[in-house]
Design an enzyme around this catalytic site. Structure first.
Site, PDB file in Angstrom:
ATOM      1  N   PHE A 311     -38.833  12.952  15.578  1.00  0.00           N
ATOM      2  CA  PHE A 311     -39.243  11.656  16.109  1.00  0.00           C
ATOM      3  C   PHE A 311     -40.490  11.780  16.979  1.00  0.00           C
ATOM      4  O   PHE A 311     -40.631  12.725  17.767  1.00  0.00           O
ATOM      5  CB  PHE A 311     -38.134  11.047  16.984  1.00  0.00           C
ATOM      6  CG  PHE A 311     -36.835  10.824  16.277  1.00  0.00           C
ATOM      7  CD1 PHE A 311     -36.590   9.633  15.611  1.00  0.00           C
ATOM      8  CD2 PHE A 311     -35.852  11.799  16.269  1.00  0.00           C
ATOM      9  CE1 PHE A 311     -35.389   9.421  14.956  1.00  0.00           C
ATOM     10  CE2 PHE A 311     -34.646  11.598  15.613  1.00  0.00           C
ATOM     11  CZ  PHE A 311     -34.418  10.404  14.967  1.00  0.00           C
ATOM     12  N   ASP A 312     -41.383  10.810  16.837  1.00  0.00           N
ATOM     13  CA  ASP A 312     -42.383  10.563  17.863  1.00  0.00           C
ATOM     14  C   ASP A 312     -41.644   9.901  19.027  1.00  0.00           C
ATOM     15  O   ASP A 312     -40.544   9.372  18.846  1.00  0.00           O
ATOM     16  CB  ASP A 312     -43.455   9.637  17.296  1.00  0.00           C
ATOM     17  CG  ASP A 312     -44.377   9.089  18.359  1.00  0.00           C
ATOM     18  OD1 ASP A 312     -44.919   9.885  19.135  1.00  0.00           O
ATOM     19  OD2 ASP A 312     -44.538   7.856  18.422  1.00  0.00           O
ATOM     20  N   LYS A 313     -42.231   9.927  20.203  1.00  0.00           N
ATOM     21  CA  LYS A 313     -41.564   9.307  21.360  1.00  0.00           C
ATOM     22  C   LYS A 313     -41.981   7.843  21.538  1.00  0.00           C
ATOM     23  O   LYS A 313     -41.189   6.929  21.348  1.00  0.00           O
ATOM     24  CB  LYS A 313     -41.854  10.083  22.650  1.00  0.00           C
ATOM     25  CG  LYS A 313     -41.190   9.465  23.904  1.00  0.00           C
ATOM     26  CD  LYS A 313     -41.465  10.266  25.155  1.00  0.00           C
ATOM     27  CE  LYS A 313     -42.869  10.060  25.670  1.00  0.00           C
ATOM     28  NZ  LYS A 313     -43.118   8.692  26.208  1.00  0.00           N
ATOM     29  N   THR A 314     -43.246   7.655  21.898  1.00  0.00           N
ATOM     30  CA  THR A 314     -43.703   6.319  22.282  1.00  0.00           C
ATOM     31  C   THR A 314     -43.764   5.379  21.084  1.00  0.00           C
ATOM     32  O   THR A 314     -44.410   5.669  20.082  1.00  0.00           O
ATOM     33  CB  THR A 314     -45.092   6.400  22.942  1.00  0.00           C
ATOM     34  OG1 THR A 314     -45.028   7.332  24.021  1.00  0.00           O
ATOM     35  CG2 THR A 314     -45.527   5.046  23.456  1.00  0.00           C
TER      36      THR A 314
END
Length: 632
Positions: A311-314
């Site tokens: 996953f990317d965070k933002t």
């Protein structure tokens, strides 16, 4: 040659016309009992549809490949010889329709490269002594001094030589929070200067910039993915020669051309040709109905086998928009302090100001008489006789605002929780401490727990944000493997390493910086609110950015893959049954045709079951909603 090019270029209209003719034929037979019209219309549908298949069979033979197109071509020719025009037309249409689905997918993903290239900087302002000239981006050389104004795109990777400003680096780091930059710090091509003026020395230009590498990585990843073989090609390698050889041997042994042609017709895998596409179409249709856009049937198997989610965070695990998480008050009138703070922020261009305005909501704003901005620190404003100060800790200390012990403890707590902090003072008295951060999606933790139950063994978070902030989000969600300070090339390299370890990887992101990883992963998933390039590059789009829809998407691909395998078993089993029956005499042309058509109907009905698919979690939610309705 020109005829070949024309026919292959116009396959879409051919499929459409062939389908319309087949429908017309059935109407003429079953509504009006016009059998001659039925036969003639079916023959026309077959004649119009078969040339592209003939061409593909011929091209495969030229390179010594016996393809499924060859079997279909021979079977269709045989069907015409014995007058089975309807069988020929239906097999041709189903075959062309399955190929059309694959072609549309490839065309869609290729447009991602064009869209990404359009986002690259096109020009730059070069400082030449006392003169400033606008030049093409290709004319910039290393060491050039460039001017960047508010609202402009930074054209190169470089070092700030003069000036300060706030930069939106979402296209490179994926982070929603603007970054304050000053002399001596690095900037990246493709990012936006939202406030300030900078003079930058060019370090990397053109393809060597971080943004240029993003384009290159996306191109490489999509090229790799487009080389995947379709199942039908692998199947045809063995199946087609076997059926052709069987028809030839039986024809020679029994001296019966009609029997040999019947074997070719019944051996033509009509149910197999439609079985996989109908499962894909039904699965894609179910996804669309539930806010999940699945671009390709090919990725169904890949995503269903995923054991690792990255996953990317933002904008993915978090909402992607800074919001006030807490407001600590050191005054008896909290609402008045917030109203004054919001009134001042309306006058400010500070990137955190909108978060404060959103938190306060609708209010009666005070009239601001005068403002003074101290770059990088804060703002001083006057409302009547009152002086309002909003800024960071340094700003408060520089203006003799005493920060008491409680405020210092609150500051430490908010910073450790990953917040950016804003102080508010009225008449040099500290009144508020506001914590602002990108909020974790409320449904994220439960979604990850259910995905783990469904078979995902490893969760990883990659982000351009710092490691400390990344770990705070990871701990909140229970993700133990967290990597911060990652640029796009770091993310894609990490994906490659996972794949080399034998992992089947799904990557979920939303920004331009995520697009190489989305394209490279076995299954690339984009949040619908993300950038256009991330959406274009992805295999699956969560249309309304509902994170919990990952559960439905994962479950749906598992169910669709199982459905495809079921259809393949039905199709191959039917063909084997028919061929053995023809040879041993318990199947004849009429009964064989009936079984053949019933097998097609069986795979269609089986595939259509996917339209009603729901996860156990969704069924439980629906049951709870119904119970609440009954109670009311």
């Amino acid at each position: 040659m020109k005829l070949q090019q024309f026919l292959m270029k116009h396959k879409h209209p051919v499929v459409l016309i062939s389908g319309i003719l087949i429908v017309s034929a059935f109407i003429s037979k079953f509504l009006f009992d016009w059998n001659p019209v039925y036969s003639l219309t079916m023959a026309m549908a077959a004649i119009i549809g078969v040339p592209p298949i003939f061409i593909q069979a011929y091209q495969a033979l030229k390179v010594k490949i016996i393809s499924i197109e060859l079997l279909v071509s021979i079977a269709v020719t045989g069907a015409f010889i014995i007058g089975e025009f309807s069988e020929a037309a239906i097999v041709i249409f189903l075959f062309l329709f399955g190929g059309l689905l694959e072609q549309k997918t490839l065309e869609k993903t290729r447009s991602a490269i064009r869209e990404l290239t359009k986002m690259a900087p096109a020009s730059a302002l070069r400082i030449n002594g006392d003169n400033i000239e606008e030049i093409n981006i290709d004319d910039v050389t290393k060491g050039d001094l460039l001017l960047v104004k508010t609202g402009a795109q930074i054209p190169v990777d470089g070092i700030i030589q003069e000036g300060k400003g706030y930069i939106n680096e979402a296209s490179v780091t994926g982070e929603s929070m603007t970054a304050g930059k000053t002399t001596g710090e690095k900037v990246f091509a493709g990012t936006i200067l939202e406030n300030g003026t900078l003079k930058i020395e060019a370090e990397k230009i053109g393809e060597d910039t971080t943004f240029g590498k993003i384009i290159e990585l996306v191109e490489e990843a999509q090229d790799n993915k487009s080389e995947a073989e379709r199942f039908m090609d692998r199947f045809a390698k063995y199946y087609t020669p076997i059926v052709l050889l069987l028809a030839l041997i039986v024809g020679l042994i029994f001296q019966n051309v009609h029997l040999a042609i019947t074997i070719l017709i019944l051996g033509c895998p009509g149910a197999l040709v439609i079985g996989v596409p109908v499962s894909n179409v039904a699965g894609i249709g179910n996804g669309a109905k539930n806010g999940i856009l699945i671009k390709s049937g090919e990725l169904m198997a890949a995503f269903s086998k995923a054991d690792t989610m990255v996953f990317d965070k933002t904008g993915t695990l978090t909402s992607g928009k800074p919001a006030v998480s807490e407001a600590k008050a050191y005054t008896d009138d909290l609402q008045e302090a917030l109203r004054l703070a919001a009134s001042v922020e309306r006058e400010s261009e500070h990137p955190l100001g909108q978060a404060i305005l959103d938190y306060v909501g609708k209010t009666e704003y005070a009239k601001i008489d005068k403002t003074e901005v101290v770059k990088g620190q804060g703002i001083i404003a006057h409302v009547g006789s009152e002086e309002i100060m909003i800024g960071n800790q340094t700003f408060m200390e520089n203006h003799a605002v005493w920060i008491n012990n409680q405020a210092k403890q609150d500051l430490l707590y908010l910073q450790q929780s990953g917040n950016s902090t804003v102080f508010v003072a009225i008449n040099r008295q500290l009144t508020l401490l506001i914590g602002i951060k990108d909020q974790v999606r409320p449904e994220a933790k439960r979604t990850l727990r259910i995905l783990k139950q469904m078979g995902i063994k490893r969760f990883v978070m990659l982000t351009g944000d710092n490691q400390t902030t990344a770990e705070i989000v990871g701990n909140e969600l229970g993700i133990t493997e967290v990597h911060g300070d990652f640029l796009p090339e770091d993310k894609s390299s990490f994906i490659k390493r996972l794949q080399e370890e034998g992992r089947t990887v799904a990557f979920i992101g939303d920004g331009v910086n995520d697009s190489p990883s989305i394209a490279l992963a076995d299954a690339g998933i984009a949040m619908g609110s993300g950038t256009d390039i991330a959406v274009e590059t992805s295999d699956i789009i969560l249309m309304h950015s509902h994170f919990k829809k990952l559960i439905h998407a994962f479950g749906l691909t598992k169910k669709t893959t199982a459905n495809m395998k079921g259809n393949i078993i039905i199709a191959v089993g039917t063909v084997v049954f028919l061929l053995i029956g023809l040879i041993f005499g318990y199947i004849h042309m009429a009964s064989g045709m009936l079984v053949h058509e019933l097998s097609i109907l069986a795979v269609v009905i089986n595939g259509m079951r996917l339209l009603r698919y729901r996860t156990k979690d969704e069924k439980l939610d629906s049951y709870q909603v119904q119970n609440k309705t009954l109670e009311v």
